[in-house]
Design an enzyme around this catalytic site. Sequence first.
Site, PDB file in Angstrom:
ATOM      1  N   GLU A 153       0.828  -1.201   0.000  1.00 41.25           N
ATOM      2  CA  GLU A 153       0.000   0.000   0.000  1.00 41.25           C
ATOM      3  C   GLU A 153       0.859   1.245   0.000  1.00 41.25           C
ATOM      4  O   GLU A 153       0.527   2.244  -0.653  1.00 41.25           O
ATOM      5  CB  GLU A 153      -0.916  -0.007   1.238  1.00 41.25           C
ATOM      6  CG  GLU A 153      -1.937   1.133   1.283  1.00 41.25           C
ATOM      7  CD  GLU A 153      -1.449   2.404   1.972  1.00 41.25           C
ATOM      8  OE1 GLU A 153      -2.199   3.391   1.990  1.00 41.25           O
ATOM      9  OE2 GLU A 153      -0.303   2.426   2.489  1.00 41.25           O
ATOM     10  N   GLU A 154       1.972   1.190   0.731  1.00 37.23           N
ATOM     11  CA  GLU A 154       2.823   2.361   0.853  1.00 37.23           C
ATOM     12  C   GLU A 154       3.497   2.743  -0.457  1.00 37.23           C
ATOM     13  O   GLU A 154       4.098   3.813  -0.562  1.00 37.23           O
ATOM     14  CB  GLU A 154       3.883   2.130   1.938  1.00 37.23           C
ATOM     15  CG  GLU A 154       3.320   1.952   3.350  1.00 37.23           C
ATOM     16  CD  GLU A 154       2.740   3.229   3.926  1.00 37.23           C
ATOM     17  OE1 GLU A 154       2.687   4.258   3.211  1.00 37.23           O
ATOM     18  OE2 GLU A 154       2.327   3.211   5.097  1.00 37.23           O
TER      19      GLU A 154
END
Length: 515
Positions: free
Chosen positions: A326-327
């Site tokens: 996600e990052e």
Amino acid sequence: MRFHLPKGVARAGTLAVALTLPLALVTPAQADPSPSSLARSVKAQLVTRHLEAFQRIADANGGTRASGTPGYDASRDYVAGQLRRAGYRVTLQPFEFPFFQENATAAMQRVSPNPRTFTPTPPDGSLVGEFATMTYSGSGDVTATLQNVDLQLPPPPTPGSTSGCEAADFAGFTPGNIALVQRGSCDFRVKAENAQAAGAVAVIIFNEGQPGRTDTLQGTLGVPVTIPVVGTSFAVGQELAATAGTVMRVATDTESEIRVTHNVIAESRGGNPDNVVMLGAHLDSVVPGPGINDNGTGSAGILETALLMSRLPTVNKMRFAWWGAEELNLLGSEHYVANLTPDELARIKLYLNFDMIGSPNFAYKIYDGDDSDATGAPAGPPGSAEIEQTFARYFDTLRLGHVGTDFDGRSDYGPFIAAGIPAGGLFTGAEGVKTPEEQALFGGTAGEPYDPCYHKACDTIANVSTKALLVNTGAIVHSAVTYAYDRSLPGAGGARTTAAKAGAAAVTAQVQATR
């Protein structure tokens, strides 16, 4: 942004919240078991044990749980093991992604005229300097003449500089020089790739200069490039652009390669497979830190919810997801949604997202499904407003204030909204600054970030508000049980006429965050 405090309720400074959830909750119509019975069983130690496990994993793996590292793999295995023992069908969904890590602090120096060394932003994010290495920058140590590329100085009144956006911008560029380009109307990746194709040995991208676009750029290129690329503030860029023939040194030490990571997907064995209620949180941290608030808290909250619900014979199918990468721009959830068939998408009636639910200087924020705040993106797909109200009822029953927060495209609800799936969730704040109004509602300190350790090495278990974590995990349990037994789910059979507009807005907001 609207602020809501139930009538007659004391401000946060006088509100005591015990370490077990204290009050009965509203029981929804048609619910077989009462959500209040499960919500009351949520205890701080049940949730924090998962955070303690994530912290131990990070400590044993170089201080990180980032996707593509052993720390993430151990986090994945911990979550999957807990779920398998609870009886869920667990799938590890692999996908490839471009891994990035900055190995050492970068350097940027003006060699001549007037030699000067600029302050770097270190890999651990402990401070924001005058420049920062862009994600997916290549490695190198080069000294060369700086060359301006289609700059607009002074900047235009509104964002829109096209500096470096077209190959024609580099028509007079001298190969072997360092390109100086300005933030504007195209992705950083486009600027870097055009510069690289023109023979630049490094790229310096400075902020555009309008209000809100002056600070040091900390952006992502989205894909690996082979030359050093750094972002700077508007002030530094303007200073560098003022003198022709400036000689610069730019040095970066990075690691960028394709790696494999996994989403963890757990599904209940019972429940109507045509009505899927889905909850998700990203499991990965950033490389510089252990990511205990971001997003060990959301991961722990939905994990404990899944464990509490594991023996319930739910009416609807329950699906829980822990997203990887996600990052690095929502890669795990994007991969998951992109690989669903139309029939599989139609079965998902709603998606609930939990990203950072224990910020130390927290506010209780509910995603604004109906756009009643009139901020940023429009309303979510039909059903999103109802989800927002489900969360609001929980906080109202506990006599706790709450505020709205925009669907700004920064978390894993984005791909679901883009697919027309009703969405909602909770958030306690990241690098943004708490307002005086929020201090009055929630306590804490106005003028300070909600999470001062956001994306830093200090995002440890000491960086979590147990109070916020407990209250929000209770909200997760409440919403999950509510929808597990709801025979008329928000997304079930509802028209999705605004989905394309809402999805486009979310995606646009996400893309703009990288420009």
